[in-house]
Motif scaffolding. Structure first.
Motif, short mmCIF file in Angstrom:
data_model
loop_
_atom_site.label_atom_id
_atom_site.label_comp_id
_atom_site.label_asym_id
_atom_site.label_seq_id
_atom_site.Cartn_x
_atom_site.Cartn_y
_atom_site.Cartn_z
N PRO A 222 0.83 -1.22 0.00
CA PRO A 222 0.00 0.00 0.00
C PRO A 222 0.85 1.26 0.00
N ARG A 223 0.29 2.31 -0.57
CA ARG A 223 0.95 3.62 -0.48
C ARG A 223 0.47 4.38 0.75
N ILE A 224 -0.81 4.24 1.10
CA ILE A 224 -1.35 4.84 2.32
C ILE A 224 -1.88 3.70 3.18
N LEU A 225 -1.27 3.52 4.35
CA LEU A 225 -1.59 2.40 5.22
C LEU A 225 -2.05 2.92 6.57
N ALA A 226 -3.22 2.47 7.03
CA ALA A 226 -3.75 2.86 8.33
C ALA A 226 -3.43 1.78 9.36
N VAL A 227 -3.04 2.20 10.57
CA VAL A 227 -2.77 1.28 11.67
C VAL A 227 -3.63 1.70 12.85
N ASP A 228 -4.63 0.89 13.16
CA ASP A 228 -5.58 1.19 14.23
C ASP A 228 -5.39 0.19 15.36
N GLY A 229 -5.92 0.50 16.51
CA GLY A 229 -5.83 -0.37 17.68
C GLY A 229 -6.18 0.44 18.91
N ARG A 230 -6.04 -0.18 20.05
CA ARG A 230 -6.39 0.47 21.30
C ARG A 230 -5.27 1.38 21.81
N SER A 231 -5.64 2.36 22.61
CA SER A 231 -4.65 3.23 23.23
C SER A 231 -3.70 2.40 24.08
N GLY A 232 -2.40 2.62 23.93
CA GLY A 232 -1.42 1.83 24.65
C GLY A 232 -1.17 0.46 24.06
N GLY A 233 -1.75 0.20 22.90
CA GLY A 233 -1.69 -1.15 22.33
C GLY A 233 -0.48 -1.46 21.48
N GLY A 234 0.35 -0.47 21.16
CA GLY A 234 1.53 -0.74 20.36
C GLY A 234 1.46 -0.27 18.92
N GLN B 195 -3.97 -5.87 17.89
CA GLN B 195 -4.74 -6.46 18.99
C GLN B 195 -3.84 -6.64 20.21
N THR B 196 -4.30 -6.15 21.36
CA THR B 196 -3.51 -6.17 22.58
C THR B 196 -4.40 -6.46 23.77
N ASP B 197 -3.86 -7.21 24.71
CA ASP B 197 -4.54 -7.48 25.97
C ASP B 197 -4.94 -6.16 26.64
N GLU B 198 -6.18 -6.10 27.13
CA GLU B 198 -6.69 -4.85 27.72
C GLU B 198 -5.86 -4.40 28.92
N ASP B 199 -5.49 -5.33 29.78
CA ASP B 199 -4.71 -4.95 30.96
C ASP B 199 -3.32 -4.45 30.58
N GLU B 200 -2.71 -5.09 29.57
CA GLU B 200 -1.39 -4.66 29.13
C GLU B 200 -1.45 -3.29 28.49
N ALA B 201 -2.48 -3.03 27.70
CA ALA B 201 -2.62 -1.72 27.08
C ALA B 201 -2.79 -0.63 28.14
N ARG B 202 -3.56 -0.91 29.17
CA ARG B 202 -3.74 0.08 30.24
C ARG B 202 -2.44 0.30 31.00
N ARG B 203 -1.72 -0.78 31.29
CA ARG B 203 -0.44 -0.64 31.98
C ARG B 203 0.51 0.24 31.18
N ARG B 204 0.59 0.00 29.89
CA ARG B 204 1.47 0.80 29.04
C ARG B 204 1.01 2.25 28.99
N SER C 7 -0.19 -8.52 16.47
CA SER C 7 -0.15 -8.60 17.92
C SER C 7 0.64 -7.42 18.48
N GLY C 8 0.02 -6.68 19.39
CA GLY C 8 0.71 -5.57 20.02
C GLY C 8 1.54 -5.97 21.22
N ALA C 9 1.39 -7.21 21.68
CA ALA C 9 2.17 -7.73 22.79
C ALA C 9 2.46 -9.20 22.50
N PRO C 10 3.26 -9.47 21.50
CA PRO C 10 3.43 -10.85 21.04
C PRO C 10 4.20 -11.73 22.01
N ASP C 11 3.76 -12.99 22.14
CA ASP C 11 4.52 -13.97 22.90
C ASP C 11 5.11 -15.04 21.98
N VAL C 12 5.03 -14.80 20.67
CA VAL C 12 5.65 -15.68 19.68
C VAL C 12 7.09 -15.20 19.46
#
Length: 210
Positions: free
Chosen positions: A29-41, A139-148, A186-191
């Motif tokens: 893409p030339r214009i790419l959007a990246v969405d997610g939760r606040s603190g999610g990465g 996509q990020t765990d809600e608790d982790e996003a809040r902590r960040r 994944s905003g908090a990957p464990d892979v």
């Protein structure tokens, strides 16, 4: 156990993929959007994507929303940034609040940039999708996003965080941008992966049949 936000389906299976392959899967893409939760990465993901493409630019919805509104900024983003870029024009945009509050500079992007990544909560909303070529949902765990988020903004920002979440939760639940994303990141990957050159991704999530 991962605790996702209400209404957001768990993505998977997850695998580590070179950033260049992620862009290829999205048809470069030339214009790419990246969405997610606040603190999610999202910002980390956007920077990693841009680092793979010489001359790429990263823009932030927070700069458009600055002293304007949590989410009522779609017209500013469209008219000031996305529509000009989509039409092949350079961008040098000063949102109204920048003039009102004396903020220096401008939001800039060259039409010649091979990739413009626009990141921020709400960029994947329906009314803006025609202006970008692809969308990623982080996509990020809600608790982790809040902590960040509190680590970033300070522990004394808990009340502001609660106010923000009270607006963000219903907005994203109604918009469901993950259903329009080409891939989930994944905003908090464990892979196991190389954070310098890879993202951990899962296939797109599509709406369930009615």
């Amino acid at each position: 156990m991962t605790r996702l936000y209400a209404g957001e389906p768990a993505a998977g299976p997850w695998r580590a993929v070179p950033v260049t392959e992620v862009l290829a899967q999205l048809r470069r893409p030339r214009i790419l959007a990246v969405d997610g939760r606040s603190g999610g990465g999202k910002t980390t993901v956007a920077r990693r994507l841009a680092a793979a493409v010489p001359g790429a630019t990263v823009l932030h919805t927070d700069d458009v929303a600055w002293y304007h509104a949590f989410f009522d900024w779609a017209d500013l983003m469209r008219d000031g940034i996305l529509a000009p870029l989509h039409a092949g024009e350079d961008v040098a945009y000063r949102p109204p609040a920048w003039d009102e509050r004396g903020r220096d500079g401008a939001i800039t992007a060259s039409a010649a940039s091979p990739l413009v990544v626009v990141e921020g909560v709400g960029i994947g909303r329906r009314e803006l999708t025609r202006y970008f070529d692809a969308l990623l949902w982080v996509q990020t765990d809600e608790d982790e996003a809040r902590r960040r988020g509190l680590l970033r903004d300070g522990a004394d920002a808990a009340d502001v965080w609660a106010e923000w979440q009270a607006a963000e939760d219903p907005f994203q639940a109604e918009q469901r941008p993950w259903e329009r994303a080409g891939l989930i990141v994944s905003g908090a990957p464990d892979v196991p992966h190389d954070p310098r050159s890879e993202l951990v991704v899962a296939p797109a999530v599509r709406p369930s049949p009615a």
